[in-house]
Design a protein around this motif. Structure first.
Motif, mmCIF file in Angstrom:
data_model
loop_
_atom_site.group_PDB
_atom_site.id
_atom_site.type_symbol
_atom_site.label_atom_id
_atom_site.label_comp_id
_atom_site.label_asym_id
_atom_site.label_seq_id
_atom_site.Cartn_x
_atom_site.Cartn_y
_atom_site.Cartn_z
ATOM 1 N N ARG A 14 45.764 26.578 28.737
ATOM 2 C CA ARG A 14 45.926 27.586 29.912
ATOM 3 C C ARG A 14 47.072 27.382 30.796
ATOM 4 N N ARG A 15 47.254 26.333 31.290
ATOM 5 C CA ARG A 15 48.077 25.929 32.240
ATOM 6 C C ARG A 15 49.539 25.010 31.646
ATOM 7 N N GLY A 16 49.626 25.033 30.408
ATOM 8 C CA GLY A 16 50.774 24.150 29.950
ATOM 9 C C GLY A 16 52.254 24.665 30.204
ATOM 10 N N ASP A 17 52.086 25.802 30.726
ATOM 11 C CA ASP A 17 53.621 26.293 30.793
ATOM 12 C C ASP A 17 53.970 26.549 32.349
ATOM 13 N N GLU A 18 52.970 26.114 33.127
ATOM 14 C CA GLU A 18 53.026 26.047 34.603
ATOM 15 C C GLU A 18 53.841 24.807 35.231
ATOM 16 N N GLU A 19 54.495 24.836 36.115
ATOM 17 C CA GLU A 19 55.121 23.631 36.888
ATOM 18 C C GLU A 19 54.159 23.483 38.157
ATOM 19 N N VAL A 20 53.862 22.213 38.190
ATOM 20 C CA VAL A 20 53.054 22.263 39.764
ATOM 21 C C VAL A 20 53.640 20.705 40.201
ATOM 22 N N THR A 21 53.453 20.498 41.663
ATOM 23 C CA THR A 21 53.722 19.297 42.073
ATOM 24 C C THR A 21 52.399 18.282 42.080
ATOM 25 N N LEU A 22 52.854 17.117 42.130
ATOM 26 C CA LEU A 22 51.661 15.917 42.307
ATOM 27 C C LEU A 22 50.884 16.278 43.640
ATOM 28 N N SER A 23 51.518 16.886 44.656
ATOM 29 C CA SER A 23 50.607 17.286 45.597
ATOM 30 C C SER A 23 49.521 18.199 45.441
ATOM 31 N N TRP A 24 49.882 19.020 44.532
ATOM 32 C CA TRP A 24 48.844 19.910 44.114
ATOM 33 C C TRP A 24 47.957 19.360 43.304
ATOM 34 N N VAL A 25 48.359 18.699 42.374
ATOM 35 C CA VAL A 25 47.202 17.782 41.418
ATOM 36 C C VAL A 25 46.164 16.998 42.465
ATOM 37 N N ALA A 26 46.940 16.244 43.416
ATOM 38 C CA ALA A 26 46.173 15.523 44.394
ATOM 39 C C ALA A 26 45.110 16.247 44.860
ATOM 40 N N ASP A 27 45.382 17.497 45.672
ATOM 41 C CA ASP A 27 44.621 18.381 46.338
ATOM 42 C C ASP A 27 43.368 18.968 45.275
#
Length: 58
Positions: A14-27
């Motif tokens: 579902r999200r493999g092509d998205e780029e996210v920050t580690l801050s987003w993951v932490a949130d």
């Protein structure tokens, strides 16, 4: 195959092509623990594992 592999595969599908920050993951991890406090220890262990994974720098 572990049961968790299905969730990991769904995440990648579902999200493999998205780029996210580690801050987003932490949130998102904080939000998950807020909704599921019984998984606080496992989430903490995962966060610590990810924070200390220095093998990419070797």
């Amino acid at each position: 195959m572990y049961f968790t592999d299905r969730g990991i595969e769904e995440l990648e599908d579902r999200r493999g092509d998205e780029e996210v920050t580690l801050s987003w993951v932490a949130d998102r991890m904080r939000a998950f623990v807020d909704l599921n406090p019984e998984f606080e220890d496992a989430t903490e262990r995962l966060a610590t594992f990810l924070a200390r994974d220095d093998s990419a720098e070797d």
